[in-house]
Design a protein around this motif. Structure first.
Motif, PDB file in Angstrom:
ATOM      1  N   GLY A 187     -23.856 -12.902  -1.122  1.00  0.00           N
ATOM      2  CA  GLY A 187     -23.246 -11.597  -1.358  1.00  0.00           C
ATOM      3  C   GLY A 187     -21.935 -11.463  -0.601  1.00  0.00           C
ATOM      4  N   LEU A 188     -21.936 -11.880   0.658  1.00  0.00           N
ATOM      5  CA  LEU A 188     -20.718 -11.839   1.469  1.00  0.00           C
ATOM      6  C   LEU A 188     -19.601 -12.657   0.828  1.00  0.00           C
TER       7      LEU A 188
ATOM      8  N   THR B  26     -19.239 -13.418  -2.248  1.00  0.00           N
ATOM      9  CA  THR B  26     -18.771 -12.675  -3.425  1.00  0.00           C
ATOM     10  C   THR B  26     -17.827 -11.548  -2.998  1.00  0.00           C
ATOM     11  N   GLY B  27     -18.201 -10.845  -1.946  1.00  0.00           N
ATOM     12  CA  GLY B  27     -17.350  -9.773  -1.437  1.00  0.00           C
ATOM     13  C   GLY B  27     -15.959 -10.280  -1.075  1.00  0.00           C
TER      14      GLY B  27
END
Lengths: 436, 436
Positions: free
Chosen positions: A112-113, A115-116
Motif C-alpha cells: 500500500g505504501l 502504491t501511495g
C-alpha cells in the motif's frame, strides 16, 4: 544517509555532555515544535500544493506529528495519513507470539505504501524510536523479523532510495530515547535536553532557519562538486584500529544536502544532514576498520566493532557486545558483508561538536565519517537509476536487504583520495577537511 | 449491523441514567479490559492460529488496543498491525486544508487493507470515536470527505460485508464519547460509567463470558431460523409517527449473532449484538417512519428524522437538527435514499434496558429495531454472494456508497409479518417478541 527512521545507531554513553543552560528554553516548546515542523515540511519535504503526505511515526512522537500535520495542511497537503507504530505492541509480539510467526511481515501495508508513493504521495518519517527496544530479545527472532520486514518493504524503500519522490526524516525526542542519551537526568530534564539538542542540530534555534538551511545545502553542494571533479578511484582511511582502502564504484557520483527527486521536487532527505557520500566498489575494499561509536541495530546495541575486508568482503568480524546480532546481520544475504556507502563528515560538524551521543543514525552519522554495509544507492552512480541490476553490479554497486551505517571517523582520522593517475591527495587531517 | 466502527449513531441526551454503583468497579480496569480483549479475540474474531490481524483504532483507545494485541499474540496471531486514527489530525484537516482537497482519500491504504484481507488477515475495529467530532464543520466538506472515503474503501468494505473473512467490532470507552453520554459527570466518572456500560453490554462482567456468548449466539440463531421458516413477503411497523411497510427481498434470509465467514471461521461481527436482520426489497418500501433516537452521521448529529417512502424511494425528508447533512447523505447516490437493511431488536434488549444513550450504532442499533439506508448485504439473500450485481438487484438488493442505520423501534412499536399467503402474523407487540 539514513533512509528509514528505525535504522538507528548509537555511541558510548556519556563521552561528553552539553554544558551550560541545557534544558533551559526561553521559547515555549510548542513554538519550537512548530518551527521544526515548518523546516520539515517546507525545506525537508518541500511539499507541493495538492500533494498527499504519508507520515510514519512512533506513538511517542504524537506532539510533533500533530504540528507537522497542521503545517502540511497549511502548505496545501491534499491529505495527511500517519502510520503510527506502537513499541509496546512490538514488545508484545516478542513476548507472546509463536516461534514460527517471526518470518511474517505486513506485506499488504508495504505494498500500500509503495502504491501511495507511486501515485504521488510524499513521505516523512519521524525518528524517535527507542534505540534499545529489542536489546533483551532473542537475536534470532529479531533477525528473522528484520529480514521479513526488509523483504516486505523492499519495493517501497526502493522508491525512496531511487528518489522517485520527495521525502525526509526528521527527529523527535521521546522519553525512551532521551533516557538512553541522558541516563543520569530525570526524565523531564533528559527530554528537554534532547529537544534542545534536536533544535540545535536542525538549526531551528536560529533566526530564519529556512534561509539557514538553504545556505547549508549550498555549502554541501559545493563540497560535492569539488569531490566529483576529482574522480578519485579510492579513499584511504587511517586512525588507530583503522587502515582501510575503499575503492569507489566506476562512474560514482558524490551526493549531499539537497536532492532533486524524480517528481521534480528538491528536498533534503535527512534533517539534520552534514555528510557527503558516494558508492564504494563492492569488490574493492581492503584492510581493517574499527567503529568509533556503538551501533544500535534495530534495538540491539553492538559495541567496538572490528572488521577485516578482503576484495570487498568482510573476512573477519568481532565486537565487544552484540557480536551475535552483528554476525546475523552480516549473514542476512551475500551483500550484507560488503559496503554500499561511504560518507565523509568533518569532526567539526555541529553534531560532533555537541559531544552528545545520540544512539541514532540520523545524528551520529552526521557526527563522523562512516561506512554502510549492504544496499548501495543507484543514485550514487551517474545515471544509475536508468541502469538495470546487472549494469549496476558491473560498476560495483552492492545489493542487499540491509543498509546499516556505522561510524569509523573521529578527531584522529586522516583521509586521502587516490586520483585517477595514482597520486595521493590529502582530503582530511585530524578529522577536518584539508581544503575549504 | 455495524460494518464500520466510525459509523456512529446517537440518541437524546440523558433520557435515563444508570442508578446505583455506576463508576464503582470492584475488579481493576486492566483485568476487565483483558476479559473484553479475550471475548473480542476468541469469540468475536475467533482468530485462527497463524492468522494475521489488522486492527483499526482511534488513538484514545490505546489501552484496549494493547490488551487485544497481547491477547491476539497469545491466541497465535502471526502478526498484529494497528492502523490508528488521530481525531486531532482530522480536525486539522477541516481547519486548514484547501477547499479543493476534500475529495481526496487514502486509496493506497484502502487498497492495502483489501489486499491484507484477501491474503488472509482477520479484521478487528475498535469503536470509540467522538460521535460529535465534526459537528462544527462545514457539512459540504464533511459530505465530500465521506464520499471520497467511501469510494476509496469500497473494495475493503465489500470483503467485510460479504464475510470473506472473520471480523468483529468491539467498543472502547474514550473521554470524548463518555462526555457525550454522561455530560453531567466529571470526565473520570463519565469514563468509568461508560466502561461499566460497555462491560455490561458485552457480558464481560459475567462469569465465563465466553460460554455466555455461545449461549446468546445460539438463542439469536434460533430466532433467525424461526423467521427464515416463515418466508414473510413484508414487515409492517407501527408506532406514533411510523406506519411503514417494508417489503422483503426475494429469497431474503435472516441473519444474527454468529456468522460463518467464507474462510470457514465462525465469528460474531458485532460486540455487543442483539439484532436479527435481513434485506428489504429496494422498490417495495412504502409509508412513513420517524426516528426514535438521533443519528450521529460521521460526526454530525441528526435529530428527529421523518421520512416518507414511495415504491422504495424516500420522497420527503425532514429533521429538527442536521437536516442539511441528512439531505446530503441521502443525495450521495441513487441508492442512498432506499433501504439496505431492516433489523428487529426487542425493547427488553439489555442495551435498551440500560437506558443509556450511547450515540453509537454498535450500541443503539442493539437497543431498538431499525432500518438502514444504502448498501444491502448480499449475505442476506440465499446464496447471494454467488450472484452478480444485476442478479442481486433483480431480487431487490440496494446498492450505495453509504450504509447508515437509524432507529425506529421503541417500547410502543408493533411489528407484523405478511405471510406468503397474505395473512398477517403478529411478530412484536409493545416492542417485545410475541412468541418465544
Amino acid at each position: 544517509m539514513a533512509k528509514q527512521a528505525n535504522i538507528d545507531n548509537g555511541i558510548e554513553r556519556e563521552i561528553g555532555r552539553i554544558h551550560g543552560n541545557a534544558g533551559v528554553t526561553t521559547e515555549p516548546l510548542e513554538q519550537k515544535l512548530n518551527r521544526l515542523a515548518e523546516v520539515a515540511v517546507r525545506v525537508g519535504l518541500n511539499l507541493a500544493r495538492g500533494q498527499e503526505l504519508i507520515i510514519t511515526a512512533p506513538l511517542d512522537t504524537l506532539q510533533l506529528t500533530r504540528c507537522i500535520t497542521e503545517c502540511a495542511y497549511k502548505a496545501g497537503a491534499s491529505l495527511v495519513t500517519t502510520l503510527f507504530t506502537d513499541e509496546q505492541a512490538t514488545l508484545s509480539r516478542f513476548q507472546y507470539a509463536a516461534e514460527e510467526s517471526f518470518d511474517t511481515a505486513a506485506q499488504w501495508l508495504q505494498d500500500g505504501l509503495a502504491t501511495g508513493f507511486r501515485t504521488g504521495a510524499a513521505r516523512l518519517a519521524i525518528a524517535g524510536a527507542d534505540p534499545a527496544l529489542l536489546a533483551g530479545q532473542d537475536p534470532a527472532k529479531v533477525s528473522r523479523a528484520n529480514i521479513a520486514a526488509s523483504k516486505a518493504g523492499r519495493a517501497a524503500l526502493e522508491l525512496i532510495t531511487r528518489h522517485e519522490i520527495n521525502w525526509t526524516i526528521v527527529p523527535s525526542a521521546t522519553p525512551a530515547w532521551a533516557r538512553l542519551v541522558f541516563p543520569d537526568d530525570r526524565e523531564e530534564v533528559a527530554l528537554a535536553r534532547l529537544w534542545d539538542a534536536i533544535f540545535s542540530a536542525t538549526r531551528v534555534d536560529m533566526d530564519n532557519p529556512i534561509a539557514v538551511w538553504e545556505a547549508h545545502a549550498t555549502e554541501l553542494q559545493r563540497r560535492v562538486e569539488l569531490l566529483n571533479e576529482r574522480r578519485f578511484s579510492a579513499l584511504l582511511f587511517r586512525r588507530p584500529g583503522t587502515d582501510l582502502r575503499v575503492g569507489l564504484a566506476d562512474d560514482h557520483t558524490w551526493l549531499g544536502g539537497a536532492t532533486i527527486a524524480k517528481n521534480g521536487i528538491r528536498c533534503i532527505p535527512n534533517l539534520p544532514t552534514e555528510e557527503v557520500f558516494t558508492m564504494p566498489h563492492k569488490d574493492r575494499v581492503d584492510g581493517v576498520a574499527a567503529s568509533t561509536k556503538p551501533l544500535s541495530y534495530q534495538g540491539t546495541l553492538i559495541k567496538n566493532i572490528r572488521v577485516q575486508f578482503e576484495n570487498g568482503r568482510i573476512t573477519r568480524v568481532s565486537a565487544d557486545e552484540g557480536e551475535t546480532v552483528l554476525q546475523k546481520m552480516i549473514g542476512t544475504d551475500d551483500g550484507a558483508c560488503r559496503l554500499g556507502e561511504v560518507a565523509l563528515v568533518p569532526h567539526s560538524s555541529p553534531i560532533a561538536h555537541s559531544n552528545i551521543l545520540f544512539w541514532n543514525t540520523l545524528f551520529d552519522e552526521n557526527a563522523a565519517s562512516h561506512i554502510a554495509l549492504g544496499q548501495a544507492y543507484s543514485s550514487c552512480i551517474r545515471n544509475g537509476d536508468a541502469l538495470n541490476p546487472a549494469e549496476l553490479a558491473a560498476k560495483g554497486a552492492n545489493e542487499s536487504l540491509i543498509h546499516v551505517d556505522w561510524m569509523i571517523g573521529g578527531g584522529d582520522m586522516d583521509v586521502d583520495g587516490i586520483a585517477p593517475a595514482g597520486d595521493i591527495v590529502p582530503l582530511m587531517r585530524a578529522g577536518e577537511w584539508v581544503s575549504r
